[in-house]
Motif scaffolding. Structure first.
Motif, mmCIF file in Angstrom:
data_model
loop_
_atom_site.group_PDB
_atom_site.id
_atom_site.type_symbol
_atom_site.label_atom_id
_atom_site.label_comp_id
_atom_site.label_asym_id
_atom_site.label_seq_id
_atom_site.Cartn_x
_atom_site.Cartn_y
_atom_site.Cartn_z
ATOM 1 N N UNK A 1 0.730 -1.165 0.029
ATOM 2 C CA UNK A 1 -0.131 -0.100 0.010
ATOM 3 C C UNK A 1 0.971 1.119 -0.071
ATOM 4 N N UNK A 2 0.577 2.194 -0.831
ATOM 5 C CA UNK A 2 1.314 3.506 -0.715
ATOM 6 C C UNK A 2 0.686 4.455 0.236
ATOM 7 N N UNK B 1 5.892 3.340 -0.570
ATOM 8 C CA UNK B 1 5.191 1.929 -0.512
ATOM 9 C C UNK B 1 5.660 1.239 0.358
ATOM 10 N N UNK B 2 4.588 0.696 1.165
ATOM 11 C CA UNK B 2 5.009 -0.298 2.210
ATOM 12 C C UNK B 2 4.218 -1.477 2.132
ATOM 13 N N UNK B 3 4.916 -2.648 2.540
ATOM 14 C CA UNK B 3 4.292 -4.180 2.683
ATOM 15 C C UNK B 3 3.620 -4.157 3.926
ATOM 16 N N UNK B 4 2.496 -5.047 4.013
ATOM 17 C CA UNK B 4 1.533 -4.960 5.137
ATOM 18 C C UNK B 4 2.583 -5.993 6.202
ATOM 19 N N UNK C 1 -1.868 9.996 -6.934
ATOM 20 C CA UNK C 1 -1.802 9.902 -5.329
ATOM 21 C C UNK C 1 -3.152 9.414 -4.758
ATOM 22 N N UNK C 2 -4.319 9.260 -5.450
ATOM 23 C CA UNK C 2 -5.422 8.683 -4.863
ATOM 24 C C UNK C 2 -5.420 6.991 -4.894
ATOM 25 N N UNK C 3 -4.694 6.657 -5.706
ATOM 26 C CA UNK C 3 -4.616 5.227 -6.119
ATOM 27 C C UNK C 3 -3.508 4.595 -5.062
ATOM 28 N N UNK C 4 -3.838 3.966 -3.907
ATOM 29 C CA UNK C 4 -2.887 3.560 -2.954
ATOM 30 C C UNK C 4 -2.612 2.041 -2.692
ATOM 31 N N UNK C 5 -3.966 1.205 -3.202
ATOM 32 C CA UNK C 5 -3.560 -0.211 -3.177
ATOM 33 C C UNK C 5 -2.956 -0.693 -4.340
ATOM 34 N N UNK C 6 -1.958 -1.884 -4.102
ATOM 35 C CA UNK C 6 -1.160 -2.388 -5.284
ATOM 36 C C UNK C 6 -1.695 -3.601 -5.756
ATOM 37 N N UNK C 7 -1.795 -3.787 -6.976
ATOM 38 C CA UNK C 7 -2.113 -5.176 -7.611
ATOM 39 C C UNK C 7 -1.331 -5.588 -8.656
#
Length: 160
Positions: free
Chosen positions: A81-82, A88-91, A109-115
């Motif tokens: 997640x950003x 960006x950091x790992x859970x 900047x409004x997109x913070x979840x990584x896929x």
């Protein structure tokens, strides 16, 4: 523990492909959820959203995703997640040293979840297969039907 007796339970996760790599266990889940719900789901069964910390791990996940061609989703949430400042950091709080971003990502900047994409995004130029992208928690991008929770899955991981 019930009345001093330890019970063992087997967790059954529907619509999954499970595999192991270097002592870690993984489950690819073909259930559409928001990133935050997928995170909670993995944690509720004793794991976490996958943290892809090396090229070897990335290659193994890609190999397993490719085996699911028939039932594969367009996108899968991973455990990064950003933050508001762009980090960006790992859970799991592991160092974020390895990445496999699609060209120009992360980009908003409004997109913070990584896929991770499993096939080319038809709205971009170039090959996005198995590269990473940032997206909003809801798994949507405007009216693009290629996204949306029906086209999402997620990957859980259990550490040794």
């Amino acid at each position: 523990m019930v009345d001093g007796t330890t019970l063992k339970c087997k967790v059954v996760i529907p619509k999954t492909r499970t595999f192991e790599y270097k002592g870690h266990k993984y489950a690819i889940v073909n259930k559409g959820m928001k990133w935050s719900s997928a995170k909670k789901y993995c944690e509720s069964i004793g794991g976490h959203l996958v943290t892809i910390t090396s090229e070897g791990e990335q290659k193994q996940i890609v190999k397993q995703l490719k085996k699911m061609k028939k039932n594969q989703k367009n996108n899968y949430w991973i455990g990064a997640k950003q933050s508001n400042n762009g980090d960006v950091k790992w859970v799991t709080k592991e160092k974020f040293q390895y990445s496999n971003w699609a060209t120009g990502q992360p980009d908003r900047s409004n997109e913070d979840c990584i896929m991770i994409y499993t096939i080319d995004n038809p709205y971009t130029y170039g090959d996005d297969s198995y590269l990473w992208n940032d997206l909003v928690n809801e798994g949507i991008f405007g009216t693009e039907s290629w996204f949306g929770l029906d086209n999402f899955g997620f990957i859980c991981e259990w550490d040794k």
